[in-house]
Write a protein that holds these residues in place. Sequence first.
Motif, short mmCIF file in Angstrom:
data_model
loop_
_atom_site.label_atom_id
_atom_site.label_comp_id
_atom_site.label_asym_id
_atom_site.label_seq_id
_atom_site.Cartn_x
_atom_site.Cartn_y
_atom_site.Cartn_z
N THR A 30 3.34 -2.84 -24.06
CA THR A 30 3.52 -4.13 -23.39
C THR A 30 2.50 -5.12 -23.95
O THR A 30 1.30 -4.80 -24.00
N GLN A 31 2.97 -6.29 -24.33
CA GLN A 31 2.05 -7.31 -24.83
C GLN A 31 1.12 -7.74 -23.70
O GLN A 31 1.56 -7.93 -22.56
N GLY A 32 -0.17 -7.89 -24.01
CA GLY A 32 -1.14 -8.32 -23.00
C GLY A 32 -1.49 -7.24 -21.99
O GLY A 32 -1.94 -7.55 -20.89
N ALA A 33 -1.31 -5.97 -22.37
CA ALA A 33 -1.50 -4.87 -21.42
C ALA A 33 -2.97 -4.55 -21.12
O ALA A 33 -3.26 -3.91 -20.12
N VAL A 34 -3.89 -5.02 -21.97
CA VAL A 34 -5.30 -4.64 -21.79
C VAL A 34 -5.82 -5.11 -20.44
O VAL A 34 -6.44 -4.34 -19.70
N MET A 35 -5.58 -6.35 -20.10
CA MET A 35 -6.11 -6.91 -18.84
C MET A 35 -5.59 -6.14 -17.62
O MET A 35 -6.39 -5.66 -16.82
N PRO A 36 -4.27 -5.98 -17.44
CA PRO A 36 -3.82 -5.23 -16.27
C PRO A 36 -4.26 -3.77 -16.30
O PRO A 36 -4.52 -3.18 -15.24
N ALA A 37 -4.36 -3.18 -17.47
CA ALA A 37 -4.82 -1.79 -17.56
C ALA A 37 -6.26 -1.68 -17.08
O ALA A 37 -6.62 -0.76 -16.33
N LEU A 38 -7.10 -2.62 -17.50
CA LEU A 38 -8.50 -2.60 -17.07
C LEU A 38 -8.62 -2.88 -15.58
O LEU A 38 -9.45 -2.28 -14.90
N GLN A 39 -7.81 -3.79 -15.06
CA GLN A 39 -7.85 -4.07 -13.62
C GLN A 39 -7.52 -2.81 -12.83
O GLN A 39 -8.19 -2.47 -11.86
N GLN A 40 -6.48 -2.11 -13.26
CA GLN A 40 -6.09 -0.90 -12.54
C GLN A 40 -7.10 0.23 -12.76
O GLN A 40 -7.38 1.00 -11.83
N ALA A 41 -7.67 0.32 -13.96
CA ALA A 41 -8.68 1.34 -14.22
C ALA A 41 -9.91 1.11 -13.34
O ALA A 41 -10.48 2.06 -12.79
N GLN A 42 -10.31 -0.15 -13.19
CA GLN A 42 -11.46 -0.44 -12.34
C GLN A 42 -11.14 -0.14 -10.88
O GLN A 42 -12.00 0.32 -10.13
N GLU A 43 -9.90 -0.35 -10.48
CA GLU A 43 -9.48 0.00 -9.12
C GLU A 43 -9.59 1.51 -8.92
O GLU A 43 -10.00 1.99 -7.86
#
Length: 164
Positions: A30-43
């Motif tokens: 998914t394009q731009g996946a880094v930001m949501p992946a990091l948000q969920q990883a931090q969660e």
Amino acid sequence: MANRKSAIAFQSTPEQEARLTAVLEKLRGTQGAVMPALQQAQEIYGYLPIEVQKRVADGLGVPLEEVYGVSTFYSQFTLNPKGKYKVSVCLGTACYVKGSGAIYDALKEKLGIDGGECTPDGKFSLDACRCIGACGLAPVITINDEVYGRLLPEDLDDILAKYE
């Protein structure tokens, strides 16, 4: 000292690993996946240690440098664990003028940590923030959701003792 290694060793449970794997599988490609992946990883983990950043990079098939760049650019992300009690010192103008710099320095000394760090026992973490909207109580600190105002450095021992 922001780049100093945390005194708390990174630990991951099988449940956390499975949750992160599911997130990364869903977002891979998914394009731009880094930001949501990091948000969920931090969660999932509460912070983004290098071990988690490497998992995100590998899981998304992107360079670690990109993941690290996003992790360090946005203030919503933290690379260090947070303590059970999150101490935040307001360094906004009203608080600073009324002495919050001295409060912040005293807390660093009393807790034995710098801003952005966590005590080795995981009990306290310390951060500075900008205005929290309690200027009439300046200088102000918060510990989790509790607000303490009109402080002097000598007030800190009694406040911290409530959390021991």
